[in-house]
Design a protein around this motif. Structure first.
Motif, PDB file in Angstrom:
ATOM      1  N   PHE A 119       0.811  -1.178   0.176  1.00 49.95           N
ATOM      2  CA  PHE A 119      -0.002   0.091  -0.063  1.00 49.95           C
ATOM      3  C   PHE A 119       0.703   1.227  -0.140  1.00 49.95           C
ATOM      4  N   GLY A 120       2.165   1.256   0.475  1.00 50.23           N
ATOM      5  CA  GLY A 120       2.930   2.465   0.487  1.00 50.23           C
ATOM      6  C   GLY A 120       3.548   2.550  -0.556  1.00 50.23           C
ATOM      7  N   ILE A 121       3.831   1.554  -1.428  1.00 49.48           N
ATOM      8  CA  ILE A 121       4.221   1.695  -2.854  1.00 49.48           C
ATOM      9  C   ILE A 121       3.515   2.396  -3.787  1.00 49.48           C
ATOM     10  N   LEU A 122       2.020   1.741  -3.737  1.00 48.70           N
ATOM     11  CA  LEU A 122       1.037   2.105  -4.351  1.00 48.70           C
ATOM     12  C   LEU A 122       0.766   3.505  -4.231  1.00 48.70           C
ATOM     13  N   GLY A 123       0.414   3.868  -2.751  1.00 53.28           N
ATOM     14  CA  GLY A 123       0.432   5.523  -2.447  1.00 53.28           C
ATOM     15  C   GLY A 123       1.546   6.263  -3.009  1.00 53.28           C
ATOM     16  N   LEU A 124       2.672   5.757  -2.872  1.00 55.19           N
ATOM     17  CA  LEU A 124       3.940   6.834  -3.658  1.00 55.19           C
ATOM     18  C   LEU A 124       3.773   6.997  -5.119  1.00 55.19           C
ATOM     19  N   VAL A 125       3.316   5.903  -5.947  1.00 56.39           N
ATOM     20  CA  VAL A 125       2.809   5.804  -7.264  1.00 56.39           C
ATOM     21  C   VAL A 125       1.736   6.681  -7.541  1.00 56.39           C
ATOM     22  N   MET A 126       0.653   6.740  -6.669  1.00 59.22           N
ATOM     23  CA  MET A 126      -0.139   7.600  -6.951  1.00 59.22           C
ATOM     24  C   MET A 126       0.048   8.908  -6.563  1.00 59.22           C
ATOM     25  N   GLY A 127       0.875   9.166  -5.741  1.00 59.73           N
ATOM     26  CA  GLY A 127       1.214  10.654  -5.342  1.00 59.73           C
ATOM     27  C   GLY A 127       2.286  11.297  -6.160  1.00 59.73           C
ATOM     28  N   LEU A 128       3.126  10.349  -6.798  1.00 57.27           N
ATOM     29  CA  LEU A 128       3.974  11.013  -7.846  1.00 57.27           C
ATOM     30  C   LEU A 128       3.168  11.244  -9.125  1.00 57.27           C
ATOM     31  N   ARG A 129       1.937  10.445  -9.482  1.00 53.62           N
ATOM     32  CA  ARG A 129       1.096  10.849 -10.618  1.00 53.62           C
ATOM     33  C   ARG A 129       0.421  12.009 -10.183  1.00 53.62           C
ATOM     34  N   ILE A 130      -0.025  12.303  -9.069  1.00 50.96           N
ATOM     35  CA  ILE A 130      -0.695  13.481  -8.753  1.00 50.96           C
ATOM     36  C   ILE A 130       0.022  14.904  -8.778  1.00 50.96           C
TER      37      ILE A 130
END
Length: 167
Positions: A72-83
């Protein structure tokens, strides 16, 4: 750079640090030290010889929560970078924040359970892998707060954009 971009940048940085620390903590075998060796979630090493840990419920729950927290942390990082890179303009910071808060909750469950299991062992000392997991917890929560505040700024800007107000 505006406040929103600053919050997103801090959120991405904190998310990156939390993800690195969570993966490092999960993968290494230095959760506890004892006379003659050390152990982690997956292996125990005594006098330089490592073997798989016997199946224990507390270790299985801790390991599962740590693996889920890392994911979940890695997925959150990817989504945060996309935002932050404006590629996912339709993505809101609320879902990214929720992933970081979920990661923090899973870390808290895993680390609290492991702490309770090993607190009363007098000859066992917690080591750096364990502490890096605890360090990832506030980073994950702070990353979630940064993305949540940035999303609140976006929503409030969208809400007042139609009003003829000079600010």
């Amino acid at each position: 750079m505006g406040l929103r971009r600053s919050l997103q940048s801090w959120g991405a940085l904190l998310s990156f640090l939390a993800s690195i620390l969570t993966v490092l903590s999960t993968a290494t075998n230095y959760w506890t030290r004892h006379h003659g060796g050390h152990s982690g979630l997956w292996q125990e090493c005594n006098h330089g010889i490592c073997s798989n840990m016997p199946c224990q419920t507390t270790l299985a729950v801790t390991g599962a929560c740590m693996v889920l927290a890392a994911g979940f942390g890695i997925l959150g990082l990817v989504m945060g970078l996309r935002i932050q890179c404006h590629q996912g303009e339709s993505l809101r910071g609320q879902s990214t924040s929720a992933l970081h808060f979920l990661c923090g909750l899973l870390l808290l469950i895993a680390l609290a359970g492991y702490t309770v299991k090993n607190t009363w062992n007098r000859d066992v000392f917690f080591s750096w892998s364990y502490f890096s997991g605890w360090l990832a917890l506030p980073f994950s929560i702070l990353a979630g707060l940064c993305f949540l505040l940035a999303d609140m700024i976006v929503q409030s800007t969208d809400a007042i954009s139609g009003f003829p107000v000079c600010l």
